[in-house]
Design a protein around this motif. Structure first.
Motif, PDB file in Angstrom:
ATOM      1  N   PHE A  10       0.758  -1.072   0.180  1.00 55.15           N
ATOM      2  CA  PHE A  10      -0.188  -0.245   0.109  1.00 55.15           C
ATOM      3  C   PHE A  10       0.989   1.054   0.285  1.00 55.15           C
ATOM      4  O   PHE A  10       1.353   1.964   1.801  1.00 55.15           O
ATOM      5  N   PRO A  11       1.416   1.630  -1.431  1.00 49.45           N
ATOM      6  CA  PRO A  11       2.296   3.006  -1.496  1.00 49.45           C
ATOM      7  C   PRO A  11       1.878   4.293  -0.319  1.00 49.45           C
ATOM      8  O   PRO A  11       0.778   4.317   0.172  1.00 49.45           O
ATOM      9  N   GLY A  12       3.411   3.979   0.398  1.00 44.62           N
ATOM     10  CA  GLY A  12       3.191   5.659   1.522  1.00 44.62           C
ATOM     11  C   GLY A  12       2.100   5.027   2.722  1.00 44.62           C
ATOM     12  O   GLY A  12       2.627   5.984   3.330  1.00 44.62           O
ATOM     13  N   VAL A  13       2.190   3.929   2.409  1.00 41.22           N
ATOM     14  CA  VAL A  13       0.920   3.201   4.215  1.00 41.22           C
ATOM     15  C   VAL A  13       1.814   2.697   4.209  1.00 41.22           C
ATOM     16  O   VAL A  13       2.449   2.020   6.316  1.00 41.22           O
ATOM     17  N   GLY A  14       2.220   0.770   3.808  1.00 39.35           N
ATOM     18  CA  GLY A  14       2.870  -0.021   4.616  1.00 39.35           C
ATOM     19  C   GLY A  14       2.684  -0.601   3.802  1.00 39.35           C
ATOM     20  O   GLY A  14       2.225  -0.785   2.376  1.00 39.35           O
TER      21      GLY A  14
END
Length: 133
Positions: free
Chosen positions: A40-44
């Motif tokens: 989940f790009p930028g999230v984890g």
């Protein structure tokens, strides 16, 4: 107007402090099967576990969150405080959680006629309510 559900299930996402321990708990004593995992790009990294028609989503954040959920069980704070799973093997599941080392917050007991309940805590201290006959 009301929302028109396209799926007769409820998915839930949980941010974890230790994804390996959380996966071990939810896949181990609770027996939820891993469906998928993706970035989940930028999230984890999101790990989707199948629970009936629903997904129980565990998020391994890229950066540790600035805050933790307040302690105190279901009355420890405002907001989403617990998740409930209906089981056909309540006692066996509670014993599996105990064997895992999970805290049993409420031992199995009668809730109402024909329904028993227990509450356990996951590795991050989130309350998991277990209901069964």
């Amino acid at each position: 107007m009301t929302a028109k559900l396209a799926k007769q299930a409820l998915d839930l996402g949980v941010v974890t402090s230790n994804i390996e321990r959380s996966l071990a708990f939810y896949q181990g004593p609770l027996g939820f099967a891993k469906d998928s995992e993706f970035a989940f790009p930028g999230v984890g990294i999101l790990h989707r576990l199948r629970v009936g028609e629903s997904f129980f989503k565990l998020l391994a954040p890229e950066k540790p969150p600035a805050a933790r959920a307040p302690a105190g069980g279901i009355t420890g704070g405002i907001g989403f405080r617990y998740v409930t799973f209906m089981l056909s093997n309540l006692d066996e599941t509670v014993e599996a959680c105990r064997g895992f080392g999970a805290k049993i917050a409420v031992e199995p007991r009668a809730l109402r006629p024909g329904v028993r309940m227990a509450m356990v805590e996951d590795p991050d201290g989130n309350t998991v309510e277990l209901l069964g006959p």
